[in-house]
Write a protein that holds these residues in place. Structure first.
Motif, PDB file in Angstrom:
ATOM      1  N   THR A   1     110.115   9.108  41.436  1.00 39.24           N
ATOM      2  CA  THR A   1     110.155   8.974  42.886  1.00 39.24           C
ATOM      3  C   THR A   1     108.784   9.281  43.457  1.00 39.24           C
ATOM      4  O   THR A   1     108.010  10.058  42.875  1.00 39.24           O
ATOM      5  N   ASP A   2     108.486   8.672  44.578  1.00 37.24           N
ATOM      6  CA  ASP A   2     107.186   8.902  45.209  1.00 37.24           C
ATOM      7  C   ASP A   2     107.179  10.139  46.096  1.00 37.24           C
ATOM      8  O   ASP A   2     106.121  10.578  46.566  1.00 37.24           O
ATOM      9  N   GLU A   3     108.352  10.695  46.378  1.00 36.61           N
ATOM     10  CA  GLU A   3     108.421  11.869  47.245  1.00 36.61           C
ATOM     11  C   GLU A   3     109.610  12.720  46.843  1.00 36.61           C
ATOM     12  O   GLU A   3     110.572  12.253  46.251  1.00 36.61           O
ATOM     13  N   ALA A   4     109.506  14.012  47.133  1.00 33.62           N
ATOM     14  CA  ALA A   4     110.590  14.973  46.883  1.00 33.62           C
ATOM     15  C   ALA A   4     111.023  14.988  45.426  1.00 33.62           C
ATOM     16  O   ALA A   4     112.196  15.154  45.114  1.00 33.62           O
ATOM     17  N   GLY A   5     110.067  14.853  44.515  1.00 37.12           N
ATOM     18  CA  GLY A   5     110.387  14.944  43.103  1.00 37.12           C
ATOM     19  C   GLY A   5     110.362  16.379  42.617  1.00 37.12           C
ATOM     20  O   GLY A   5     109.993  17.312  43.340  1.00 37.12           O
ATOM     21  N   ALA A   6     110.759  16.573  41.369  1.00 35.32           N
ATOM     22  CA  ALA A   6     110.790  17.910  40.774  1.00 35.32           C
ATOM     23  C   ALA A   6     110.480  17.804  39.290  1.00 35.32           C
ATOM     24  O   ALA A   6     110.529  16.719  38.704  1.00 35.32           O
ATOM     25  N   ALA A   7     110.144  18.941  38.670  1.00 38.75           N
ATOM     26  CA  ALA A   7     109.936  19.008  37.226  1.00 38.75           C
ATOM     27  C   ALA A   7     111.290  19.119  36.541  1.00 38.75           C
ATOM     28  O   ALA A   7     112.131  19.931  36.936  1.00 38.75           O
ATOM     29  N   ILE A   8     111.512  18.309  35.526  1.00 37.12           N
ATOM     30  CA  ILE A   8     112.792  18.259  34.821  1.00 37.12           C
ATOM     31  C   ILE A   8     112.583  18.678  33.367  1.00 37.12           C
ATOM     32  O   ILE A   8     111.640  18.224  32.704  1.00 37.12           O
ATOM     33  N   GLU A   9     113.462  19.542  32.857  1.00 35.73           N
ATOM     34  CA  GLU A   9     113.364  19.981  31.465  1.00 35.73           C
ATOM     35  C   GLU A   9     113.394  18.777  30.522  1.00 35.73           C
ATOM     36  O   GLU A   9     114.238  17.891  30.645  1.00 35.73           O
ATOM     37  N   THR A  10     112.483  18.777  29.570  1.00 39.94           N
ATOM     38  CA  THR A  10     112.321  17.648  28.652  1.00 39.94           C
ATOM     39  C   THR A  10     111.955  18.157  27.268  1.00 39.94           C
ATOM     40  O   THR A  10     111.175  19.110  27.138  1.00 39.94           O
ATOM     41  N   GLU A  11     112.515  17.542  26.251  1.00 44.12           N
ATOM     42  CA  GLU A  11     112.089  17.800  24.865  1.00 44.12           C
ATOM     43  C   GLU A  11     111.192  16.664  24.398  1.00 44.12           C
ATOM     44  O   GLU A  11     111.444  15.492  24.699  1.00 44.12           O
ATOM     45  N   ILE A  12     110.168  17.023  23.623  1.00 41.88           N
ATOM     46  CA  ILE A  12     109.284  16.034  23.036  1.00 41.88           C
ATOM     47  C   ILE A  12     109.586  15.964  21.537  1.00 41.88           C
ATOM     48  O   ILE A  12     109.490  16.964  20.826  1.00 41.88           O
ATOM     49  N   TRP A  13     109.960  14.768  21.109  1.00 42.33           N
ATOM     50  CA  TRP A  13     110.268  14.526  19.708  1.00 42.33           C
ATOM     51  C   TRP A  13     109.237  13.580  19.114  1.00 42.33           C
ATOM     52  O   TRP A  13     108.664  12.738  19.814  1.00 42.33           O
ATOM     53  N   GLU A  14     109.016  13.709  17.823  1.00 39.83           N
ATOM     54  CA  GLU A  14     108.144  12.786  17.092  1.00 39.83           C
ATOM     55  C   GLU A  14     109.008  12.043  16.084  1.00 39.83           C
ATOM     56  O   GLU A  14     109.799  12.645  15.366  1.00 39.83           O
TER      57      GLU A  14
END
Length: 554
Positions: free
Chosen positions: A475-488
């Protein structure tokens, strides 16, 4: 209602205009015809029908029959109107593929350069001063430039592998007889194979599985003693003269296989290179005269002079030479099998180098002969092969080839997958550790790298799906940081996930909190209409936990 097939068609025709490569095509279908087919296909998908190649665009080499388009084999005066699709085309269409058109080729599939055509020389996708490789030139370039997702070629001497290497894509040359060759203008009928090009191994494997006729040659796969993959690698001096940097690139590919757990062992390449020279220098070329020799001798318009010379010269070969060459080939095949022993695959550069258009024009026969040094023997020895990208040399694609005994096609693709560096994947929903779809990642060889958050430019919604999953939308406005896992995971694994991704999920770029990016699962915006916005929880697991604890969901 989403219309993915229609969107893909429109993107392809925009791409055709943008790349401006008319020499790729012999018969390009009108955009309106494909849009009509795409509308019907999208309706079938919306009704719940499963089509494994839904919306994939297919280019077909001009010596393979496509109903509604003339089959030319690269010679306008040879053209005929096929009554039906070749079986390989029909099977891919039945799986949801849409045919864009027929592609240019070295005339009568005679050549490895892609320049022997009255429709024009097909230029390389990465450097227009270099050849694209033949004879399946247009098919490979259509895939490499992103116009087609899949393309059909043929391979007698290497035509399904050389253009794959030169254009940085995958080329699968199956075991002879695994894929039907009906509806194909023959080059050497006893050796010809229909091949498939794609940008990834999983895409190529899917197409090949749909094209195949396993009952055609019910020969068991050679037994394999358990243990790590065993890869035969010739000594550098046996490869002969290579372009600058190619020996090092080949050695690097071998090192990558060893790092992935394979065992490397030396091999004597002599029987392979001696057999390769026999394909054009011996009596086997007479079969090309059998295919179209009478037509060539009639002197029709549009003949390529180099192709015509090769085919006409084969007319006068004495029969005793063929029998002598067959005996010699049998001895060389026995020697080659002994040299390989119980190796699972032979690793070779696909070609010794990548010539320019000017170099081919200056020495059309010599340059072409050099390109077949490693590919010509494969069909003579009744082997299968995979051509796969293995990096770059001087800013251009470098490709290697894995060759194995007949009916080890699947084995070769598994080994080829080890050559591709792993990719990073960001997951924020049902693929997280402990969630229902996480076993999919584990089954593909993925490993968890770290847990982090996205950049604060996303919103998360609870979709009404089974199993439950969220939709991550930028989104261009009112976004937030969301928990994410990084996999290889291996690149082939990412391709497999993408191929099976259900609507409305899409693969895109996810911006992370540390300023880096990774491939990740996003959601098409239309799907979040009416869905609960759960951004305030900061992640899917926190939302799920709140539901299990009976906390209010506002």
């Amino acid at each position: 209602m989403p219309r993915p097939a229609l969107a893909r068609v429109r993107a392809a025709y925009a791409r055709i205009e943008a790349v401006d490569r008319p020499e790729i095509w012999i018969g390009l279908r009108p955009q309106s015809a494909l849009e009509e087919e795409a509308h019907a296909l999208d309706a079938r998908l919306a009704a719940g029908e499963f089509l494994p190649l839904a919306g994939r665009l297919l280019a077909v080499k001009g010596n393979i029959d496509v109903a509604g388009l003339p089959t030319t084999a690269g010679c306008p005066s040879y053209a005929y109107e096929p009554a039906a699709d070749a079986p390989v085309v029909a099977r891919l269409r039945a799986a949801g593929a849409l045919v864009v058109g027929t592609t240019n080729l070295d005339q009568f599939a005679t050549g490895l350069v892609g320049t022997r055509s009255p429709y024009g020389a097909v230029r390389n996708a990465h450097d227009p001063d270099r050849v694209s490789g033949g004879s399946s030139s247009g098919s490979a370039v259509a895939v490499a430039l992103g116009v087609a997702d899949l393309a059909l070629g043929t391979d007698t001497a290497g035509s399904g592998r050389v253009p794959a290497a030169f254009n940085g894509i995958v080329g699968l040359k199956p075991t002879r007889g695994l894929v039907p060759a009906d509806g194909v203008v023959p080059a050497c009928a006893s050796l010809d194979c229909v091949t498939v090009f794609a940008r990834t191994l999983p895409e190529a494997e899917t197409a090949l599985s749909l094209m195949s006729s396993p009952a055609t040659r019910p020969v068991p796969v050679p037994a394999r003693v358990p243990g790590p993959w065993r890869i035969a690698v010739p000594r550098a001096e046996q490869l002969g003269e290579l372009d600058a940097g190619w020996a090092e690139a080949h050695a690097s590919a071998a090192v990558r296989l060893r790092a992935a757990g394979a065992v490397l062992r030396p091999v004597d390449l002599t029987p392979f290179t001696e057999a390769a020279a026999m394909l054009y220098e011996g009596a086997f070329v007479a079969e090309r005269y059998t295919a179209v020799g009478a037509f060539v001798d009639s002197g029709p318009a549009g003949l390529d002079p180099t192709v015509a010379g090769i085919i006409s010269a084969a007319r006068d070969l004495p029969a005793h030479r063929l029998f002598a060459d067959r005996d010699r080939l049998a001895r060389l095949r026995t020697a080659a099998e002994a040299a390989l022993g119980d190796a699972d695959a032979l690793l070779l550069p696909t070609t010794p180098g990548h010539p320019t258009l000017a170099e081919v024009a200056a020495d059309p026969l010599g340059t072409n002969a050099r390109l077949g040094r490693f590919t010509n023997s494969t069909n003579l020895f009744d082997q299968c092969a995979v051509a796969a990208p293995a990096g770059e040399v001087g800013g251009l694609p470098f490709g290697v080839m894995l060759i194995g005994p007949a009916h080890t096609d699947e084995r070769l693709t598994r080994i080829a997958a080890l050559l591709t560096p792993p990719v990073r994947l960001a997951v924020a929903g049902a693929h997280l550790t402990g969630e229902p779809l996480n076993p999919q990642l584990l089954s593909l060889g993925a490993r968890l790298i770290r847990t982090t958050t996205t950049a604060p430019v996303y919103r998360l919604h609870a979709l009404r799906t089974a199993p439950p999953k969220p939709g991550l939308v930028r989104t261009d406005e009112a976004g937030a940081a969301i928990e994410t896992e990084i996999w290889e995971l291996p690149a082939a694994g990412l391709g497999a996930l993408t191929a099976a991704l259900p609507h409305p999920m899409v693969l895109g770029r996810v911006d992370l909190s540390d300023g880096t990016t990774a491939a990740g699962f996003l959601c098409e915006p239309y799907a979040v209409e009416g869905a609960e916005d759960i951004t305030r929880y900061g992640g899917w697991r926190a939302y799920r936990s709140s539901r299990e604890e009976g906390a209010p969901t506002f």
